[in-house]
Motif scaffolding. Structure first.
Motif, PDB file in Angstrom:
ATOM      1  N   ARG A   3     -72.698  40.765  81.100  1.00  0.00           N
ATOM      2  CA  ARG A   3     -72.212  41.133  79.772  1.00  0.00           C
ATOM      3  C   ARG A   3     -73.396  41.246  78.822  1.00  0.00           C
ATOM      4  N   ILE A   4     -73.504  42.393  78.180  1.00  0.00           N
ATOM      5  CA  ILE A   4     -74.609  42.672  77.273  1.00  0.00           C
ATOM      6  C   ILE A   4     -74.057  42.929  75.878  1.00  0.00           C
ATOM      7  N   LEU A   5     -74.679  42.359  74.860  1.00  0.00           N
ATOM      8  CA  LEU A   5     -74.264  42.590  73.482  1.00  0.00           C
ATOM      9  C   LEU A   5     -75.275  43.488  72.786  1.00  0.00           C
ATOM     10  N   LEU A   6     -74.798  44.587  72.234  1.00  0.00           N
ATOM     11  CA  LEU A   6     -75.630  45.486  71.434  1.00  0.00           C
ATOM     12  C   LEU A   6     -75.300  45.275  69.964  1.00  0.00           C
ATOM     13  N   ILE A   7     -76.323  44.963  69.161  1.00  0.00           N
ATOM     14  CA  ILE A   7     -76.137  44.825  67.710  1.00  0.00           C
ATOM     15  C   ILE A   7     -76.909  45.960  67.052  1.00  0.00           C
ATOM     16  N   ASP A   8     -76.179  46.985  66.640  1.00  0.00           N
ATOM     17  CA  ASP A   8     -76.770  48.207  66.089  1.00  0.00           C
ATOM     18  C   ASP A   8     -75.734  48.848  65.176  1.00  0.00           C
ATOM     19  N   ASP A   9     -76.147  49.271  63.993  1.00  0.00           N
ATOM     20  CA  ASP A   9     -75.186  49.822  63.034  1.00  0.00           C
ATOM     21  C   ASP A   9     -74.858  51.293  63.280  1.00  0.00           C
ATOM     22  N   ASP A  10     -75.401  51.876  64.334  1.00  0.00           N
ATOM     23  CA  ASP A  10     -75.075  53.246  64.697  1.00  0.00           C
ATOM     24  C   ASP A  10     -73.807  53.243  65.555  1.00  0.00           C
ATOM     25  N   ALA A  11     -72.675  53.593  64.933  1.00  0.00           N
ATOM     26  CA  ALA A  11     -71.399  53.542  65.636  1.00  0.00           C
ATOM     27  C   ALA A  11     -71.302  54.563  66.760  1.00  0.00           C
ATOM     28  N   GLN A  12     -72.160  55.589  66.711  1.00  0.00           N
ATOM     29  CA  GLN A  12     -72.126  56.629  67.733  1.00  0.00           C
ATOM     30  C   GLN A  12     -72.903  56.246  68.991  1.00  0.00           C
ATOM     31  N   LEU A  13     -73.684  55.179  68.913  1.00  0.00           N
ATOM     32  CA  LEU A  13     -74.540  54.807  70.039  1.00  0.00           C
ATOM     33  C   LEU A  13     -73.788  54.031  71.116  1.00  0.00           C
ATOM     34  N   GLY A  14     -72.915  53.122  70.697  1.00  0.00           N
ATOM     35  CA  GLY A  14     -72.289  52.203  71.627  1.00  0.00           C
ATOM     36  C   GLY A  14     -71.448  52.820  72.737  1.00  0.00           C
ATOM     37  N   PRO A  15     -70.457  53.669  72.420  1.00  0.00           N
ATOM     38  CA  PRO A  15     -69.563  54.186  73.466  1.00  0.00           C
ATOM     39  C   PRO A  15     -70.269  54.918  74.608  1.00  0.00           C
ATOM     40  N   PRO A  16     -71.149  55.904  74.336  1.00  0.00           N
ATOM     41  CA  PRO A  16     -71.808  56.562  75.470  1.00  0.00           C
ATOM     42  C   PRO A  16     -72.744  55.630  76.231  1.00  0.00           C
ATOM     43  N   LEU A  17     -73.373  54.691  75.516  1.00  0.00           N
ATOM     44  CA  LEU A  17     -74.257  53.740  76.191  1.00  0.00           C
ATOM     45  C   LEU A  17     -73.445  52.804  77.078  1.00  0.00           C
ATOM     46  N   ALA A  18     -72.288  52.396  76.605  1.00  0.00           N
ATOM     47  CA  ALA A  18     -71.423  51.519  77.409  1.00  0.00           C
ATOM     48  C   ALA A  18     -70.985  52.220  78.689  1.00  0.00           C
ATOM     49  N   ALA A  19     -70.665  53.502  78.580  1.00  0.00           N
ATOM     50  CA  ALA A  19     -70.251  54.259  79.765  1.00  0.00           C
ATOM     51  C   ALA A  19     -71.397  54.368  80.758  1.00  0.00           C
ATOM     52  N   TYR A  20     -72.597  54.561  80.251  1.00  0.00           N
ATOM     53  CA  TYR A  20     -73.769  54.657  81.137  1.00  0.00           C
ATOM     54  C   TYR A  20     -74.072  53.303  81.778  1.00  0.00           C
ATOM     55  N   PHE A  21     -74.009  52.232  80.981  1.00  0.00           N
ATOM     56  CA  PHE A  21     -74.293  50.891  81.494  1.00  0.00           C
ATOM     57  C   PHE A  21     -73.338  50.497  82.618  1.00  0.00           C
ATOM     58  N   ALA A  22     -72.083  50.951  82.529  1.00  0.00           N
ATOM     59  CA  ALA A  22     -71.086  50.579  83.528  1.00  0.00           C
ATOM     60  C   ALA A  22     -71.492  51.031  84.922  1.00  0.00           C
ATOM     61  N   ARG A  23     -72.305  52.080  85.003  1.00  0.00           N
ATOM     62  CA  ARG A  23     -72.774  52.565  86.296  1.00  0.00           C
ATOM     63  C   ARG A  23     -73.705  51.555  86.970  1.00  0.00           C
ATOM     64  N   PHE A  24     -74.259  50.646  86.178  1.00  0.00           N
ATOM     65  CA  PHE A  24     -75.213  49.658  86.701  1.00  0.00           C
ATOM     66  C   PHE A  24     -74.619  48.241  86.671  1.00  0.00           C
ATOM     67  N   ASP A  25     -73.300  48.169  86.598  1.00  0.00           N
ATOM     68  CA  ASP A  25     -72.602  46.880  86.601  1.00  0.00           C
ATOM     69  C   ASP A  25     -72.919  46.053  85.354  1.00  0.00           C
ATOM     70  N   PHE A  26     -73.120  46.735  84.233  1.00  0.00           N
ATOM     71  CA  PHE A  26     -73.303  46.081  82.939  1.00  0.00           C
ATOM     72  C   PHE A  26     -72.090  46.395  82.058  1.00  0.00           C
ATOM     73  N   LYS A  27     -71.517  45.371  81.438  1.00  0.00           N
ATOM     74  CA  LYS A  27     -70.459  45.584  80.467  1.00  0.00           C
ATOM     75  C   LYS A  27     -71.056  45.433  79.077  1.00  0.00           C
ATOM     76  N   LEU A  28     -71.094  46.525  78.325  1.00  0.00           N
ATOM     77  CA  LEU A  28     -71.711  46.518  77.005  1.00  0.00           C
ATOM     78  C   LEU A  28     -70.649  46.348  75.928  1.00  0.00           C
ATOM     79  N   GLU A  29     -70.863  45.367  75.061  1.00  0.00           N
ATOM     80  CA  GLU A  29     -70.021  45.192  73.882  1.00  0.00           C
ATOM     81  C   GLU A  29     -70.888  45.398  72.646  1.00  0.00           C
ATOM     82  N   CYS A  30     -70.279  45.875  71.581  1.00  0.00           N
ATOM     83  CA  CYS A  30     -71.054  46.303  70.416  1.00  0.00           C
ATOM     84  C   CYS A  30     -70.631  45.564  69.147  1.00  0.00           C
ATOM     85  N   ALA A  31     -71.613  45.301  68.305  1.00  0.00           N
ATOM     86  CA  ALA A  31     -71.371  44.772  66.959  1.00  0.00           C
ATOM     87  C   ALA A  31     -72.190  45.621  65.997  1.00  0.00           C
TER      88      ALA A  31
END
Length: 231
Positions: A3-31
């Motif tokens: 489980r990885i936490l991304l803290i970034d105010d760019d709301a457009q960054l999280g969703p595509p990055l989360a989809a990419y991370f899932a390919r490497f067995d990473f679950k990305l959550e965003c704040a």
């Protein structure tokens, strides 16, 4: 799954990055705000966190400092490309690595894999070397649990600080050059600053006080000036 936490105010960054991370067995959550990220870190367990430098409420450096008060979770900072001082300041505050923006998602995944891999101790290595616990006068390092006590008190170290201390402690008296240390901590893929070694050494020395055990040999490197105690 990590489980990885991304803290970034760019709301457009999280969703595509989360989809990419899932390919490497990473679950990305965003704040999107530091306050939300800190609340998540206190409430839930994450394996690593990614911090942007430019944030509302507080910048990434203040956020890194706040996290380090309570946690040794691996931290990767996103810095502006070419901003060397951002990288230096982040390392001074306890970040484990940095990735300059704009970045390729694969590079960020590689950096995450590196910092997470460093937190996993190889059973084969500890069994082969017999270095389950490294004991010195006033200092004890338990390798499997990645815990350190200084004069009987537990010591909170980041993953980078722990790995550096282990490197020196496995061969007390041996001189390690900055390149030796960089290659051990980061592998050969990094564009790390040589000064980063000095920063981590300085931070580690301060945490080890009043023990004065890491010595600098001018133009040569660093060594642990302690003798191992017999089991």
């Amino acid at each position: 799954m990590h489980r990885i936490l991304l803290i970034d105010d760019d709301a457009q960054l999280g969703p595509p990055l989360a989809a990419y991370f899932a390919r490497f067995d990473f679950k990305l959550e965003c704040a999107l705000k530091p306050s939300a990220g800190l609340a998540l870190l206190k409430r839930e367990r994450f394996d690593a966190a990614i911090l942007d430098v430019m944030l509302p409420e507080m910048d990434g450096f203040a956020l890194c400092r706040a996290i380090r008060k309570d946690s040794d979770i691996p931290l990767i900072m996103l810095t502006a490309r070419g901003e060397v001082m951002d990288r230096v300041v982040g390392l001074e505050l306890g970040a484990d690595d940095y990735v300059p923006k704009p970045f390729e998602p694969r590079e960020l995944v590689a950096r995450l894999q590196t910092v997470l891999r460093r937190r996993v101790v190889s059973p084969a290595l500890t069994t082969a070397t017999g270095d389950q616990t490294l004991r010195f006068d006033g200092l004890s390092i338990d390798v499997p649990t990645r815990s350190v006590t200084r004069q009987g008190e537990p010591l909170a170290l980041t993953s980078t600080e722990f790995d550096l201390l282990c490197l020196l402690a496995r061969a007390p008296g041996k001189i390690f050059s900055r390149d030796d240390i960089l290659n051990h901590l980061r592998g050969h893929e990094v564009d790390m600053l040589t000064r980063a070694v000095d920063i981590v050494i300085s931070r580690l020395r301060k945490k080890l006080e009043p023990l004065d055990c890491i010595k600098t040999l001018r133009n040569a490197g660093y060594t642990l000036a302690l003798s191992r105690l017999l089991p």
